[in-house]
Design an enzyme around this catalytic site. Structure first.
Site, short mmCIF file in Angstrom:
data_model
loop_
_atom_site.label_atom_id
_atom_site.label_comp_id
_atom_site.label_asym_id
_atom_site.label_seq_id
_atom_site.Cartn_x
_atom_site.Cartn_y
_atom_site.Cartn_z
CG ASN A 171 -1.74 1.24 1.37
OD1 ASN A 171 -1.82 2.03 0.42
ND2 ASN A 171 -2.37 1.42 2.53
CB SER A 230 4.51 -2.03 11.95
OG SER A 230 4.18 -0.66 12.16
N GLY A 286 2.03 2.21 10.67
CA GLY A 286 3.05 3.24 10.53
C GLY A 286 3.73 3.60 11.84
CG HIS A 336 -6.14 2.30 4.72
ND1 HIS A 336 -5.68 3.24 5.61
CD2 HIS A 336 -5.19 1.34 4.64
CE1 HIS A 336 -4.48 2.87 6.06
NE2 HIS A 336 -4.16 1.71 5.48
CE LYS A 384 -0.26 3.37 4.60
NZ LYS A 384 -0.24 3.48 6.06
CD GLU A 399 -4.09 -2.13 7.07
OE1 GLU A 399 -2.97 -2.38 6.64
OE2 GLU A 399 -4.70 -1.08 6.79
CD GLU A 429 -3.01 5.74 6.50
OE1 GLU A 429 -2.94 5.80 5.26
OE2 GLU A 429 -2.15 5.18 7.21
#
Ligand code: PGA
Length: 255
Positions: free
Chosen positions: A9, A212, A172, A96, A11, A166, A98
């Protein structure tokens, strides 16, 4: 037996030149991998067409990172399923964390987007996961179950959807859920599916872990019964790291 999936991914990272450089290095480093491992990349919209072209003979699937729930029309800034298919894209990330966190996506928009993808013949990779506060309040199971419940009616064919668990606190941050923490949630997701559609259907569904994931921890995660691969952010930006992860998956499935 379910095939493993490793999905990068990217991003909001990389330009066209970096895309080309990445794939030459990645393909050189991985060589070939067995058909039991599927390799995917979710790249920015501007790179989709080039990514599809660069990878078309390599069995790599290119995903968008988001797609509109609407067919067409006055939705400035949005991209439809038909537009993605027009440039050869066959799949998209949906929901996702985010997008949920910064762009107000909700279980209801995630459900509409999943439905739109399936109607259009695009594979949705639906992301779920709890925040740190929710984990600390011991709400992980209920939060994830309600995120899955929002889309479960649409997941009749387990081969046409992929889930990614996730935990938001692991994305991250360098913190990874332990193998056991991840396995526990993955098993619960599969049980939820089994309750609705039966064990056979649930056994076909792929559930990826994200947060991660990196070369040093992917093998342990993949050893877990209900973890079928990884959705990989940071480590997928480096060709050598992501190639190492693909090789680790390949080795695990073909000892
Ligand atoms: P990370 O991101 O691997 O950098 O934690 C994962 C993701 O957000 O999909």
């Amino acid at each position: 037996m379910r095939k493993a999936v490793l999905c990068g991914n990217w991003k909001m990272n990389k330009n066209d030149q970096e895309l080309g450089a990445f794939f030459s290095e990645f393909l050189e480093k991985t060589g070939s991998w067995s058909s039991r491992v599927e390799v995917m990349f979710a790249v920015p919209y501007t790179l989709l067409k080039s990514a599809v072209e660069l990878t078309k003979d390599r069995g790599i699937t290119i995903l968008a990172q988001n797609v509109s729930q609407h067919d067409a029309g006055a939705y400035t800034g949005e991209i439809s399923t038909a537009m993605l298919q027009d440039v050869g894209v066959q799949a998209s990330l949906i929901g996702h964390s985010e997008r949920r966190q910064y762009f107000n996506e909700t279980d209801s928009s995630v459900s509409e987007k999943t439905q739109r993808c399936l109607q259009a013949g695009l594979l949705p990779m639906v992301c779920v996961g709890e925040t740190l506060e929710q984990r600390e309040a011991k709400q992980t199971a209920t939060v994830v179950a309600s995120q899955i419940a929002a889309v479960i009616d649409q997941v009749k064919d387990p081969e046409k959807t992929i889930f990614a668990y996730e935990p938001v606190w692991a994305i991250g941050t360098g913190l990874t859920a332990s193998n056991e923490q991840a396995q526990e949630v993955h098993a619960a997701i599969r049980q939820q599916l089994a309750k609705k559609y039966g064990e056979d259907v649930a056994q076909k569904l792929r559930i990826l872990y994200g947060g991660s994931a990196k070369p040093g921890n992917i093998a342990g995660l993949l050893e877990q019964t209900d973890i079928d691969g990884g959705l990989v952010g940071g480590a997928s930006l480096k060709a050598a790291d992501f190639a190492a992860m693909v090789q680790a998956a390949d080795k695990q499935l073909n000892p």
